[in-house]
Each structure stands twice: as structure tokens, then as C-alpha cells.
Design a protein around this motif. Structure first.
Motif, short mmCIF file in Angstrom:
data_model
loop_
_atom_site.label_atom_id
_atom_site.label_comp_id
_atom_site.label_asym_id
_atom_site.label_seq_id
_atom_site.Cartn_x
_atom_site.Cartn_y
_atom_site.Cartn_z
N ASP A 32 0.83 -1.32 -0.16
CA ASP A 32 -0.10 -0.06 0.06
C ASP A 32 0.68 1.35 -0.01
O ASP A 32 0.63 2.43 0.06
N LEU A 34 3.81 2.43 1.68
CA LEU A 34 4.79 2.81 2.76
C LEU A 34 5.97 2.16 2.92
O LEU A 34 6.10 1.04 2.68
N ASP A 45 13.08 11.09 -2.04
CA ASP A 45 12.04 10.88 -0.67
C ASP A 45 11.54 9.51 -0.61
O ASP A 45 10.94 9.04 -1.38
N ARG A 48 8.00 8.86 -1.40
CA ARG A 48 7.28 9.10 -2.51
C ARG A 48 7.93 7.85 -3.39
O ARG A 48 7.21 7.33 -4.14
N MET B 1 0.41 12.63 6.26
CA MET B 1 0.74 11.38 5.26
C MET B 1 -0.54 10.31 5.59
O MET B 1 -0.89 10.16 6.80
N LEU B 2 -1.41 9.84 4.61
CA LEU B 2 -2.48 9.26 4.69
C LEU B 2 -1.81 7.58 5.08
O LEU B 2 -2.03 6.59 4.28
N ASN B 3 -1.35 7.46 6.34
CA ASN B 3 -0.77 5.93 6.50
C ASN B 3 -1.59 5.40 7.73
O ASN B 3 -1.11 4.34 8.23
N LEU B 173 -3.37 2.93 -1.03
CA LEU B 173 -2.50 3.60 -1.87
C LEU B 173 -3.44 4.48 -2.85
O LEU B 173 -2.81 5.49 -3.00
N ARG B 176 -3.98 7.75 -1.24
CA ARG B 176 -2.64 8.36 -0.85
C ARG B 176 -2.52 9.12 -2.41
O ARG B 176 -2.04 10.40 -2.49
N LEU B 177 -2.54 8.12 -3.55
CA LEU B 177 -2.54 9.01 -4.76
C LEU B 177 -3.35 9.92 -5.16
O LEU B 177 -2.87 11.08 -5.58
N GLU B 182 2.91 13.28 -0.82
CA GLU B 182 4.33 13.17 -1.37
C GLU B 182 4.55 13.63 -2.57
O GLU B 182 5.49 13.14 -3.47
N GLY B 183 3.42 14.42 -3.05
CA GLY B 183 3.80 15.02 -4.41
C GLY B 183 3.51 14.08 -5.74
O GLY B 183 4.03 14.15 -6.80
N LEU B 184 2.92 12.93 -5.25
CA LEU B 184 2.78 11.87 -6.37
C LEU B 184 1.78 12.50 -7.52
O LEU B 184 0.80 13.12 -7.31
#
Lengths: 123, 184
Positions: A32, A34, A45, A48, B1-3, B173, B176-177, B182-184
Motif C-alpha cells: 500500500d 509505505l 524521498d 515518494r 501522510m495518509l498512513n 495507496l 494517497r495517490l 508526497e507529490g505523487l
């Protein structure tokens, strides 16, 4: 993740870099996206890189499914200045290996595939 | 961060209605106040639908979506949507219909700004009907429109999230995208 697992993952990355000195960086991500352990040389990073690696592996799995290629083992990206290899580490992780363009691909695959199996066992 | 997973992520599909009704505090009295205006709303439906499609057809970018479609069928769908607003029943079945409308909009590539902007027509005509039910109905009408806005948006988000999750194999994931983390 337990401290023991974290240390084991970190050790596997140190061993991989020792076995292939020309490698620029290595990282283990969860599926996922991380980062779980990393040994990167540059200013990349880890968050990233981990998210991108998991995305690429996930998409690769989908492509493999669609084209009846079976269970995805690895995928790679090649550029004029470098190569990035992504190995499935079981169903929970992905091993990222960043290498220069002229790296010994055979050696990388030999060592990294073995490392990916070890990481899968840890996870 | 979405963790870390959030409880709100577990609320999906038509169950969003009961969650939002609780959040907004829509009670039985408010629901009944709108239900009591059902017949008046049905009488006002034709004028509302005329304004609705006049506006859509007057704008090139929205008129494009109407070409080749059955006018009768589309008018029927908007009428049903309107009538449901004054049905007095705001449950999972209500939410399911809104979600399905949202999914149809996504499938035809309709940007969410258009259905949301078209709520202006619903508000204009709905305010007139709701006024006949006093302050309680007027307040309830605003809540139901807010509920529709929320469900429409959620339908769009869910559709995109589901598609991306299937493509890359992980909902977390995908979230998060979509968040741009994280600038993804």
C-alpha cells in the motif's frame, strides 16, 4: 511492524548493497505504498519512492492478470541514466533496486530475487 | 501522510445516507414536513423540468451531453429525482438512487460541477414549494439538498477510488495517490 522485523528488513538491504556495490539505492515498501526500510544514496524521498514502487507493482500485477502472464514477479524501468528494478516480495511487499544504466543486470537479478524471497519470509 | 485508515472510509455506498442523516440531524418531523408537500411538488415538477433543460440546452458544454438522448427519458429521471426530494423518505434506498445517478454521470464523463450547478434550479423551485410547509419544511429542504450534494460528490469519489484501487491493487495507496500525498 515489530522492531525485530524492521531490523531484519534493514539487514537484508545492507546485505544486498554489499553484494552489489554499484547499486545506487534499495528500498522495501508495503504494497500500500509505505516505506518499511530503505538504504538510498541520493536525496530521493523514501515516501515518494515507496508509493511509486507500490503503484508500479500493482499496475504490473493488473497487466499480468489481464494478459494471462500469471503471478507477477518483477518489473523494471530503464532510462538513459539508470535502471530501477521492482521485485514482488510475497503479497505484502515490494523491493526496489536503483542501479546505474550500465549495471550488471544478471548479478542484480541473482541477488535481488533471492533478497525478495527473504523479505517475503520476513513479512 | 495518509498512513492510517479512517473510520469514515468504512462508510460506503448507500450507507452514507444514514451516516449523513445522523450528522445533519434530519429528524422524522422534518422528513414528514417535506413528505406532506409531495403532491404540491408533483404539480410543480413540469415547470422545474422545463427550466432545468432550458438551462442545460442553452449552454454548449452541457447541451453536448443531451445530444442523441431520449428527452422523454431524461425528463422522467429528473422528475423522479425532484419527486424523491419531497418523498419524506430519506433512507438507503434514497441514497442508492442518488449514487446511481452519480455513477451514470461519471460513466458519461460529465464533470461534477454541472449536476451541482443545476441544483440552483432545484433550489429555486424547491424553495417555493417548501415555503408552503413553513419554517420546518424550508429548513428540511435545505438539509435534503445538502444531503444530495454530499451523496453526488461521494458517488464521484467512490467511482474513481474503486477504479484506481482495482488498477493498483490497494485502496489505501489509491487514497494517497488521489490526495496528492508526497507529490505523487
Amino acid at each position: 511492524m515489530s522492531v525485530g522485523k524492521q531490523e531484519a528488513l534493514q539487514q537484508s538491504l545492507v546485505a544486498l548493497r554489499t553484494a552489489i556495490p554499484e547499486v545506487r539505492g534499495v528500498l522495501i515498501a508495503s504494497t500500500d505504498g509505505l516505506p518499511m526500510a530503505q538504504n538510498l544514496s541520493g536525496s530521493e524521498d523514501p515516501n515518494r519512492v515507496a508509493a511509486m514502487a507500490a503503484t508500479a507493482l500493482g499496475l504490473g500485477k493488473r497487466i499480468a492478470d489481464t494478459l494471462n502472464a500469471g503471478t507477477l514477479a518483477e518489473t523494471s524501468v530503464s532510462g538513459s541514466n539508470g535502471q530501477i528494478f521492482l521485485y514482488a516480495a510475497g503479497g505484502k511487499g515490494v523491493l526496489v533496486v536503483v542501479a546505474p544504466a550500465n549495471a550488471n543486470v544478471g548479478l542484480i537479478h541473482l541477488e535481488a530475487r533471492d533478497a525478495a524471497r527473504g523479505i517475503a519470509a520476513i513479512l | 501522510m495518509l498512513n492510517q485508515d479512517r473510520k469514515s472510509w468504512e462508510v460506503t455506498d448507500e450507507s452514507v445516507a444514514s451516516e449523513l442523516i445522523g450528522l445533519m440531524g434530519i429528524n422524522d418531523q422534518e422528513a414528514k414536513s417535506l413528505g406532506a408537500l409531495s403532491d404540491q411538488a408533483k404539480q410543480a415538477a413540469a415547470a422545474m423540468v422545463n427550466d432545468f433543460y432550458s438551462r442545460l440546452n442553452a449552454h454548449e458544454n452541457t447541451a453536448e451531453y443531451l445530444q442523441g438522448a431520449s428527452s422523454e427519458r431524461l425528463r422522467g429521471m429528473v422528475t423522479a429525482w425532484w419527486n424523491d426530494i419531497f418523498s419524506g423518505k430519506y433512507d438507503s434506498s434514497y441514497a442508492k438512487k442518488r449514487i446511481e445517478i452519480g455513477h451514470v454521470h461519471v460513466r458519461i464523463g460529465l464533470p461534477v460541477r454541472y449536476p451541482l450547478a443545476m441544483l440552483d434550479i432545484i433550489l429555486q423551485h424547491g424553495d417555493v414549494v417548501a415555503a408552503n410547509g413553513g419554517d420546518l419544511a424550508k429548513s428540511a429542504f435545505k438539509k435534503i439538498i445538502a444531503l444530495d450534494v454530499a451523496i453526488f460528490n461521494q458517488a464521484y469519489e467512490n467511482h474513481q477510488l474503486k477504479h484506481l484501487s482495482e488498477l493498483i491493487g490497494s485502496e489505501r495507496l489509491a487514497r494517497r495517490l488521489l490526495s496528492g500525498a508526497e507529490g505523487l
